[in-house]
Design an enzyme around this catalytic site. Structure first.
Site, PDB file in Angstrom:
ATOM      1  N   TYR A  49      15.344 -22.722  -2.031  1.00  0.00           N
ATOM      2  CA  TYR A  49      15.863 -21.910  -3.187  1.00  0.00           C
ATOM      3  C   TYR A  49      16.490 -20.428  -2.759  1.00  0.00           C
ATOM      4  CZ  TYR A  49      14.067 -24.967  -6.564  1.00  0.00           C
ATOM      5  OH  TYR A  49      13.663 -26.283  -7.513  1.00  0.00           O
TER       6      TYR A  49
ATOM      7  N   GLU B 165       7.968 -22.111  -9.434  1.00  0.00           N
ATOM      8  CA  GLU B 165       6.757 -21.479  -9.767  1.00  0.00           C
ATOM      9  C   GLU B 165       6.841 -20.020  -9.358  1.00  0.00           C
ATOM     10  OE1 GLU B 165       6.779 -24.921  -9.934  1.00  0.00           O
ATOM     11  OE2 GLU B 165       6.104 -24.840  -7.941  1.00  0.00           O
TER      12      GLU B 165
ATOM     13  N   ASN C  56      19.238 -26.013 -11.905  1.00  0.00           N
ATOM     14  CA  ASN C  56      18.151 -26.710 -11.446  1.00  0.00           C
ATOM     15  C   ASN C  56      17.522 -27.420 -12.581  1.00  0.00           C
ATOM     16  OD1 ASN C  56      15.955 -27.093  -9.123  1.00  0.00           O
ATOM     17  ND2 ASN C  56      14.914 -25.965 -10.759  1.00  0.00           N
ATOM     18  N   GLU C  57      17.357 -28.678 -12.520  1.00  0.00           N
ATOM     19  CA  GLU C  57      16.487 -29.627 -13.622  1.00  0.00           C
ATOM     20  C   GLU C  57      17.013 -28.904 -14.667  1.00  0.00           C
ATOM     21  OE1 GLU C  57      12.407 -30.781 -11.193  1.00  0.00           O
ATOM     22  OE2 GLU C  57      12.394 -28.690 -12.236  1.00  0.00           O
TER      23      GLU C  57
ATOM     24  N   GLU D 207      13.086 -33.913  -4.738  1.00  0.00           N
ATOM     25  CA  GLU D 207      11.845 -33.303  -4.827  1.00  0.00           C
ATOM     26  C   GLU D 207      10.834 -34.456  -4.779  1.00  0.00           C
ATOM     27  OE1 GLU D 207      10.994 -30.357  -7.751  1.00  0.00           O
ATOM     28  OE2 GLU D 207      12.778 -29.173  -7.279  1.00  0.00           O
TER      29      GLU D 207
ATOM     30  N   TYR E 263       0.195 -25.103  -1.720  1.00  0.00           N
ATOM     31  CA  TYR E 263       0.651 -26.664  -2.405  1.00  0.00           C
ATOM     32  C   TYR E 263       0.094 -27.644  -1.862  1.00  0.00           C
ATOM     33  CZ  TYR E 263       4.382 -28.303  -5.328  1.00  0.00           C
ATOM     34  OH  TYR E 263       5.227 -29.104  -6.159  1.00  0.00           O
TER      35      TYR E 263
END
Length: 688
Positions: free
Chosen positions: A79, A125, A184-185, A265, A335
């Site tokens: 990103y 996030e 994005n999404e 993803e 993560y």
């Protein structure tokens, strides 16, 4: 403006000339008839992993990329956070730790292709989903929509600087960038504005040309794909373990009948929130479902392959069914990824390596070793000053005054803390009163007469009982714990929204101080002499300092700061903002400290803590921290607030990644405007 464009042209030319390739035969295209990618005319599929250059110190970029290459990956995905590169409006930074071009070139030198996700919204996030907080100076701004010219103009100006830097790095121009994501999404957001997506596509084409593969990524529900994709853009989906890939790919085919199948993803791990158990995903399950995806000849990106760290104030937050169900994320972005927060290969890494090797061949070369860890041991801390003592230092430009409270962003405070001051009416002298701050964002410490009396937060009570004596000064220290990064409450101004009331009487005439904590770091006790002191006030937010000894050989090494004696606050080492700590709510108890921020040789490094709540230094035997070799990310937790009952089940196929463990959006009592209410209700109709 002409000068700015000249700078961009020069930078782009420098990037272009730095690539020595012959570009005559280089191409990366889509063969829709045969459902494959073509790289230089040959069938190709990528096995990629996400790594965020903004979450890994530049010192370690090469180490992480080499480990990803050894695992069998042939590409990486990253990103591009807008708020890192334009932290102040109109001031762009692509140097040092923000050197995106160098990161891409480094990946290329290691033999990795690059998939870019430049936003403008990225989620991740990351604070505000990558948006710069100065967009919130006007809290009424409509994000991710063509209907708000202020937003579109800001996006265009940023992309006019960013995209020309990417253009020479595209694969057909000799670089490693094989595709670029648009937004994005987007299908998860209520605006559902195809004109907006069309505007972005035109903007990207203008700078990147028609040869570039532009793609979208969305959850695999029909509603998300309908809102998030365009026929002219390549469509991909995202999903994790537990889902037979045949199902989301079948839904994808309803929107894109031909072309390669891509999961942009695939989740080998999951994200954490303060006050919730550390998330883990079983390595055997990851291997099983990754194998299923690769067996379909699909391309895949693992999100995350290394999570890294949300240093400073860069963690984001989620919201549940209303704005008070606020879920801030911790500093660690480990993560439960194949490479852990410090970049070390985990058991999951080797399990994934074996699966990839079945399809891509065995690894070659040598796996770089784990970085050295060092236990610097116990560091005794010394109380320096209460926060209110050094207000003139932390706010050198002085306060902003207004009749009603302004948001942090409106007073120029994009992250961290601000102080709001006013006077309590004299009729309340020597009485007990109730203060109400329904618009607190996100946590507030309340002083009366410079004595701390209460703490409130948006996740708990927003009222408190105060005892007013002879002193009528009211001070409220407000902490921004991370702008929301996902969902309908993405527009999340910080500070105090709306009015503050004492016994239902609205308080007016406010003095507001933006606080720059870095201003304190160069000061010592000597510099602070002569200031009034609230340092002995119980539980007053206070600065503490300590000296970190050098390693025995003088070479800095990675370590973990253990703050188990402390409660809540912020950590700085040698002026670097390491991040937030909050071990009393968990699950994170240690903070990753990369070797690159410690001094080399025999010079000691300086540690500064701002402890907001109870400090352990009233007892000398507990007034210390330790630096250990191992992290603690799965400590006990204390929930921030009781969650409402779930409406959806985690197994429901339309669930996007941030609603997997959260309740759906309930609009019955939301304090949002009519447009947002209508949009959220529309979302319910589409997915429930």
């Amino acid at each position: 403006m002409a000068e700015k464009l000249s700078i961009v042209v020069i930078l782009s030319l420098c990037v272009y000339l730095s690539f020595p390739y012959k570009t005559d035969s280089r191409s990366f295209t889509i063969d829709y008839e045969n459902n494959i990618f073509l790289k230089d005319g040959q069938p190709f599929r990528y096995v990629s992993g996400s790594v965020h250059y903004s979450r890994v110190p530049r010192f370690y970029w090469k180490d992480r990329l080499q480990k990803m290459k050894y695992a069998g990956l042939n590409a990486i995905q990253t990103y591009i956070p807008w708020n890192v590169h334009e932290a102040e409006e109109g001031k762009f930074n692509f140097e040092g730790e923000n050197d995106l071009v160098e990161f891409i070139k480094m990946a290329d030198s290691i033999g990795l292709l690059v998939i870019l996700r430049p936003g403008p919204y990225i989620c991740a996030e990351w604070d505000f989903g990558g948006f710069p907080s100065w967009l919130l100076k006007n809290p009424a701004i409509l994000l991710r929509s063509s209907k708000d010219k202020r937003y579109i103009d800001a996006v265009d100006k940023y992309m006019d600087v960013l995209l020309p830097l990417i253009q020479p790095l595209l694969y057909h121009n000799g670089g490693p960038v094989i595709s670029v994501q648009v937004e994005n999404e987007y299908g998860s957001y209520f605006t559902c504005d195809h004109d907006y997506m069309g505007h972005l596509e035109k903007l990207f084409r203008q700078h990147l040309g028609n040869q570039t593969i532009l793609f979208t990524t969305d959850g695999f529900s029909k509603s998300m794909l309908k809102c998030g994709s365009l026929p002219s853009l390549f469509t991909t989906v995202d999903f994790g373990t537990g889902i037979d890939p045949a199902k989301p790919f079948k839904i994808l085919r309803e929107f894109q009948p031909n072309g390669p199948l891509v999961n942009s993803e695939f989740y080998p791990g999951w994200l954490d929130h303060w006050g919730e158990q550390h998330q883990k995903v079983n390595a055997a399950h990851v291997a099983k479902y990754l194998d299923m995806i690769l067996a379909m000849n699909a391309s895949v990106n693992m999100y995350m392959f290394e999570g890294g760290t949300s240093f400073g104030f860069m963690n984001g937050a989620n919201c549940g069914s209303n704005a008070s169900q606020f879920q801030p994320q911790p500093t660690s972005y480990d993560y439960d990824a194949p490479l852990n927060e410090a970049g070390d290969a985990t058991q999951k890494y080797f399990v994934i390596l074996e699966i990839i090797a079945k399809y891509m061949g065995p690894p070659s070369g040598m796996l770089p070793p784990s970085t050295q860890k060092y236990a610097y041991g116990r560091v005794n801390m010394t109380k320096v000053s209460g926060l209110l003592d050094v207000l003139p230092i932390l706010s050198p430009l002085g306060p902003v005054k207004a009749r009603v409270p302004l948001t942090m962003e409106q007073i120029g405070q994009n992250y961290g803390f601000a102080i709001y001051e006013t006077q309590i009416p004299s009729k309340y002298t020597h009485s007990t009163v109730t203060i109400s701050i329904p618009g607190v964002r996100d946590r507030a410490i309340i002083y009366v007469g410079e004595i701390r009396q209460a703490t409130i937060s948006r996740t708990g009570n927003t009222t408190a009982v105060l005892t007013v004596g002879a002193f009528l000064s009211l001070a409220i220290l407000v902490e921004n714990m991370g702008h929301v990064n996902y969902g309908p409450y993405l527009t999340d101004p910080k500070g105090i929204l709306g009015n503050v009331a004492i016994n239902d009487e609205i308080l007016l005439e406010w003095t507001m101080y933006p606080l720059d904590l870095t201003k304190f770091l160069g000061y010592t006790k000597h510099h602070l002499k002569g200031l009034s002191s609230d340092s002995d006030t119980p539980n007053a937010p206070t600065f503490f300092t300590g000296s970190i000894p050098p390693a025995s050989d003088g070479i800095p090494k990675d370590t973990y700061l253990n703050v188990k004696n402390w409660h809540k606050g912020q950590v700085f080492i040698n002026g670097f903002n390491v991040g937030r700590y909050w071990p009393v709510v968990g699950p994170q108890e240690t903070l990753y400290v990369p070797a690159s921020i410690l001094y080399s040789g025999q010079k000691t490094s300086t540690l500064v803590l701002l402890e907001l709540d109870e400090n352990p230094c009233d007892y000398p035997e507990t007034c210390f921290v330790t630096f250990d070799k191992t992290p603690i990310l799965d400590g006990p937790v204390k929930p921030l607030a009781k969650q409402r009952s779930k409406i959806a089940k985690p197994s429901d196929p339309w669930i996007s990644k941030y609603t997997r463990d959260e309740s759906r959006w309930d609009v019955k009592d939301n304090a949002v405007d009519a447009l947002l209410k209508k949009a959220i209700k529309g979302f319910h109709r589409r997915v429930l």
